[in-house]
Write a protein that holds these residues in place. Structure first.
Motif, PDB file in Angstrom:
ATOM      1  N   PHE A   1       3.334   9.316 -16.941  1.00 41.73           N
ATOM      2  CA  PHE A   1       3.962  10.315 -17.505  1.00 41.73           C
ATOM      3  C   PHE A   1       3.075  11.742 -17.366  1.00 41.73           C
ATOM      4  O   PHE A   1       3.827  12.880 -17.277  1.00 41.73           O
ATOM      5  CB  PHE A   1       3.768  10.266 -19.269  1.00 41.73           C
ATOM      6  CG  PHE A   1       4.786  11.135 -19.905  1.00 41.73           C
ATOM      7  CD1 PHE A   1       6.198  11.067 -19.975  1.00 41.73           C
ATOM      8  CD2 PHE A   1       4.007  12.036 -20.690  1.00 41.73           C
ATOM      9  CE1 PHE A   1       7.020  12.037 -20.827  1.00 41.73           C
ATOM     10  CE2 PHE A   1       4.796  13.050 -21.457  1.00 41.73           C
ATOM     11  CZ  PHE A   1       6.356  12.891 -21.338  1.00 41.73           C
ATOM     12  N   GLU A   2       1.814  11.776 -17.599  1.00 47.35           N
ATOM     13  CA  GLU A   2       1.060  13.029 -17.139  1.00 47.35           C
ATOM     14  C   GLU A   2       1.442  13.538 -15.792  1.00 47.35           C
ATOM     15  O   GLU A   2       1.683  14.793 -15.826  1.00 47.35           O
ATOM     16  CB  GLU A   2      -0.300  12.684 -17.442  1.00 47.35           C
ATOM     17  CG  GLU A   2      -1.259  13.887 -17.280  1.00 47.35           C
ATOM     18  CD  GLU A   2      -2.576  13.428 -17.467  1.00 47.35           C
ATOM     19  OE1 GLU A   2      -3.159  12.485 -17.259  1.00 47.35           O
ATOM     20  OE2 GLU A   2      -3.728  14.617 -17.003  1.00 47.35           O
ATOM     21  N   ALA A   3       1.489  12.766 -14.973  1.00 51.44           N
ATOM     22  CA  ALA A   3       1.624  13.320 -13.332  1.00 51.44           C
ATOM     23  C   ALA A   3       3.127  13.646 -13.474  1.00 51.44           C
ATOM     24  O   ALA A   3       3.513  14.811 -12.751  1.00 51.44           O
ATOM     25  CB  ALA A   3       1.539  11.937 -12.474  1.00 51.44           C
TER      26      ALA A   3
ATOM     27  N   VAL B   1       6.689  18.256 -12.794  1.00 47.35           N
ATOM     28  CA  VAL B   1       8.293  19.205 -13.469  1.00 47.35           C
ATOM     29  C   VAL B   1       7.609  20.607 -13.762  1.00 47.35           C
ATOM     30  O   VAL B   1       8.254  21.578 -13.338  1.00 47.35           O
ATOM     31  CB  VAL B   1       8.575  18.340 -14.691  1.00 47.35           C
ATOM     32  CG1 VAL B   1       9.437  19.430 -15.467  1.00 47.35           C
ATOM     33  CG2 VAL B   1       9.433  17.108 -14.470  1.00 47.35           C
ATOM     34  N   GLN B   2       6.568  20.858 -14.518  1.00 44.51           N
ATOM     35  CA  GLN B   2       6.041  22.142 -14.782  1.00 44.51           C
ATOM     36  C   GLN B   2       5.786  22.983 -13.499  1.00 44.51           C
ATOM     37  O   GLN B   2       5.829  24.083 -13.355  1.00 44.51           O
ATOM     38  CB  GLN B   2       4.593  22.075 -15.595  1.00 44.51           C
ATOM     39  CG  GLN B   2       4.234  23.232 -16.281  1.00 44.51           C
ATOM     40  CD  GLN B   2       5.159  23.656 -17.223  1.00 44.51           C
ATOM     41  OE1 GLN B   2       6.120  22.867 -17.846  1.00 44.51           O
ATOM     42  NE2 GLN B   2       5.303  25.159 -17.598  1.00 44.51           N
ATOM     43  N   THR B   3       4.995  22.148 -12.473  1.00 42.91           N
ATOM     44  CA  THR B   3       4.719  22.950 -11.085  1.00 42.91           C
ATOM     45  C   THR B   3       6.204  23.455 -10.443  1.00 42.91           C
ATOM     46  O   THR B   3       6.029  24.511  -9.773  1.00 42.91           O
ATOM     47  CB  THR B   3       4.367  21.700  -9.962  1.00 42.91           C
ATOM     48  OG1 THR B   3       2.870  21.449 -10.716  1.00 42.91           O
ATOM     49  CG2 THR B   3       3.869  22.390  -8.852  1.00 42.91           C
TER      50      THR B   3
ATOM     51  N   ARG C   1      13.842  13.154 -12.656  1.00 42.54           N
ATOM     52  CA  ARG C   1      13.908  11.700 -12.641  1.00 42.54           C
ATOM     53  C   ARG C   1      12.642  10.963 -13.177  1.00 42.54           C
ATOM     54  O   ARG C   1      12.899   9.946 -13.760  1.00 42.54           O
ATOM     55  CB  ARG C   1      14.807  11.372 -11.398  1.00 42.54           C
ATOM     56  CG  ARG C   1      14.749   9.748 -11.209  1.00 42.54           C
ATOM     57  CD  ARG C   1      15.900   9.439 -10.230  1.00 42.54           C
ATOM     58  NE  ARG C   1      15.499   9.537  -8.968  1.00 42.54           N
ATOM     59  CZ  ARG C   1      14.708   9.063  -8.270  1.00 42.54           C
ATOM     60  NH1 ARG C   1      14.374   7.749  -8.677  1.00 42.54           N
ATOM     61  NH2 ARG C   1      14.288   9.342  -7.086  1.00 42.54           N
ATOM     62  N   TYR C   2      11.759  11.342 -12.268  1.00 46.02           N
ATOM     63  CA  TYR C   2      10.428  10.685 -12.594  1.00 46.02           C
ATOM     64  C   TYR C   2       9.949  10.803 -14.129  1.00 46.02           C
ATOM     65  O   TYR C   2       9.346  10.034 -14.484  1.00 46.02           O
ATOM     66  CB  TYR C   2       9.343  11.258 -11.398  1.00 46.02           C
ATOM     67  CG  TYR C   2       9.561  11.266 -10.036  1.00 46.02           C
ATOM     68  CD1 TYR C   2      10.379  10.050  -9.678  1.00 46.02           C
ATOM     69  CD2 TYR C   2       8.985  11.828  -9.068  1.00 46.02           C
ATOM     70  CE1 TYR C   2      10.495   9.914  -8.275  1.00 46.02           C
ATOM     71  CE2 TYR C   2       9.037  11.528  -7.698  1.00 46.02           C
ATOM     72  CZ  TYR C   2      10.193  10.647  -7.448  1.00 46.02           C
ATOM     73  OH  TYR C   2      10.369  10.475  -6.140  1.00 46.02           O
ATOM     74  N   LEU C   3      10.286  12.032 -14.571  1.00 46.71           N
ATOM     75  CA  LEU C   3       9.815  12.118 -15.904  1.00 46.71           C
ATOM     76  C   LEU C   3      10.645  11.333 -16.648  1.00 46.71           C
ATOM     77  O   LEU C   3      10.074  10.723 -17.979  1.00 46.71           O
ATOM     78  CB  LEU C   3       9.866  13.655 -16.261  1.00 46.71           C
ATOM     79  CG  LEU C   3       9.337  14.139 -17.731  1.00 46.71           C
ATOM     80  CD1 LEU C   3       7.727  13.874 -17.641  1.00 46.71           C
ATOM     81  CD2 LEU C   3       9.819  15.544 -18.172  1.00 46.71           C
TER      82      LEU C   3
END
Ligand code: FAD
Length: 401
Positions: A345-347, A352-354, A368-370
């Motif tokens: 989740f952190e990754a 996403v923020q990046t 999608r990963y989030l």
């Protein structure tokens, strides 16, 4: 991008071979494939067909039935690789049930059931992708299931409702967990539960099964269903193991499976970090690469350290399965799953923020990963229930329920 080579998790030559072989398959199913499957809500049948043809669905089927008889560590390597390839948690989940529904049959099925089914599973001709335990009134509290199988001559008659049963559209058989003695009549709530193999086509033909897909926001290509059993007749021979002992059969092998789920989360985290680093390096703002700003760099570096720590815990735990006591494997498996979900989740959040605004654009995959990483904190068991296990069983604190 420099990645910590999986040498740091000490792979044997056989495990390395598993990794390379799976990697080769995954190379043919790139980011576009998984994005389209998620957006269209389509099961990744082409991917599953290739794995089936090459015998991977028989990963846990013993050699005497034509299977690959893989170790937990080998399956951990396989699932980490599938998720890390970019397919994410969904790609691994598309086949997870097909692999992990075979152990109850291997360990408890009659010889007739084993010799009839297992060679076909190993050849990829038959699938046992679905496992139905959860009900509307029994999720975390799984011994409260009410679906009931009543003995009638040589058969059982099944009635009740299941919820969240995954891959019903992609399976030939469903492993159903039902009560054979009401909870009110057993001296221990874990007793009076039994496991059955339900032939899906036969159930539909009898008119004893109705299903309805549950609309959801994560893992679009792996569908989950509500199911209603109405007077479904099951041959007595389809009872898996001993009547009344099904709950213990469910628990058997659960730690090994949990380590594999942890590996799927690790792979998802690895995929997210790779995409985050790629974008951080390429994207220029104010005339320089955004990755040169530590505000962008550090969240990815921190998540990377956490994903790698979870990976060590997962791979070491899988190695320990062979010779450690089940209590130790339980502690390792639950910690691995907890840490791997949080790290994934952190990754994904850092990735996403990046990406700035593009973090929520489907074309960059990180949204999608989030969504998938969020899901891993809920299934197959919630993070709180894992902490309950660690608090009570491992640390010996009192139980509240
Ligand atoms: C996409 C998806 C696929 C799934 N696939 C399957 C499948 O194939 N087969 C199947 O059988 N099931 C499946 N499930 C069901 C899944 O296993 C359950 O959702 C999960 O076990 C949680 O149960 P619940 O949803 O009923 O939550 P509940 O049990 O209702 O819990 C709700 C919340 O309360 C918390 N909580 C409850 N009791 C306690 C407590 N004592 N201490 C602390 N916190 C507590 C929980 O942690 C959770 O946050 C799937 C679910 C999803 C979302």
């Amino acid at each position: 991008m420099v990645t910590v080579d999986t040498d740091t998790v000490r792979l044997s030559e056989e495990q390395r071979l598993v990794q390379r072989s799976v990697q080769q398959i995954c190379d043919d199913f790139g980011a576009d494939y998984w994005r389209e499957k998620d957006v269209e809500g389509e099961y990744p049948q082409e991917f599953v067909d290739v794995l089936s043809e090459e015998g991977w669905m028989g990963a846990l089927v013993p050699e005497e039935y034509g299977g690959a008889a893989m170790t937990t560590k080998e399956v951990v390597v396989m699932m980490d690789e599938i998720a890390a390839s970019g397919g994410g948690f969904s790609a691994a989940q598309a086949i997870h049930g097909g692999i992990y529904n075979t152990p109850p049959i291997v360990n408890y099925g009659s010889e007739e059931m084993k010799s009839e089914l297992l060679p076909k599973v190993a050849r990829g001709e038959v699938s046992i992708q679905s496992f139905a335990l959860t009900e509307p009134n029994a999720g975390s509290d799984s011994t409260s299931i009410e679906t009931f199988a009543k003995k009638d001559g040589d058969e059982y008659v099944l009635n009740g409702q299941k919820i969240w049963t995954s891959r019903v559209d992609a399976t030939d058989y469903i492993v159903v967990v039902a009560r054979t003695t009401p909870k009110s009549e057993v001296e221990k709530r874990t007793r009076g539960i039994s496991m059955f193999l339900v032939d899906k086509e036969d159930a539909f033909d009898q008119g004893g099964l109705e299903t309805s897909a549950i609309p959801k926001t994560a893992s679009g290509c792996v569908h989950s269903y509500e199911m209603w059993f109405k007077d479904l007749r099951i041959p007595g021979g389809n009872l898996i193991g001993e009547e009344g002992e099904g709950f213990y059969q469910v628990l058997d092998g659960l730690n090994e499976e949990r380590l594999v789920i942890a590996a799927e989360c690790v792979g998802l985290g690895e995929a997210a970090i790779e995409r985050g680093v790629e974008y951080a390096t390429e994207r220029e703002v104010f005339g320089e690469s955004i990755g040169s700003n530590q505000a962008v760099q550090h969240p990815l570096a921190e998540a990377y350290a956490h994903v790698q720590a979870a990976k060590q815990m997962t791979f070491d735990g899988a190695e320990a399965v062979e010779d450690a006591e089940s209590q130790e494997v339980g502690a390792r498996a639950n910690m691995a799953k907890y840490l791997a979900s949080e790290a994934a989740f952190e990754a994904a959040d850092a990735a996403v923020q990046t990406h700035g605004g593009f973090g929520i654009a489907t074309e960059y995959d990180v949204e999608r990963y989030l969504r998938e990483a969020r899901l891993t904190r809920l299934v197959p068991i919630t993070q709180q229930l894992i902490l309950n296990y660690l608090g009570e069983t491992v640390l010996g604190m009192p139980r509240s329920y």
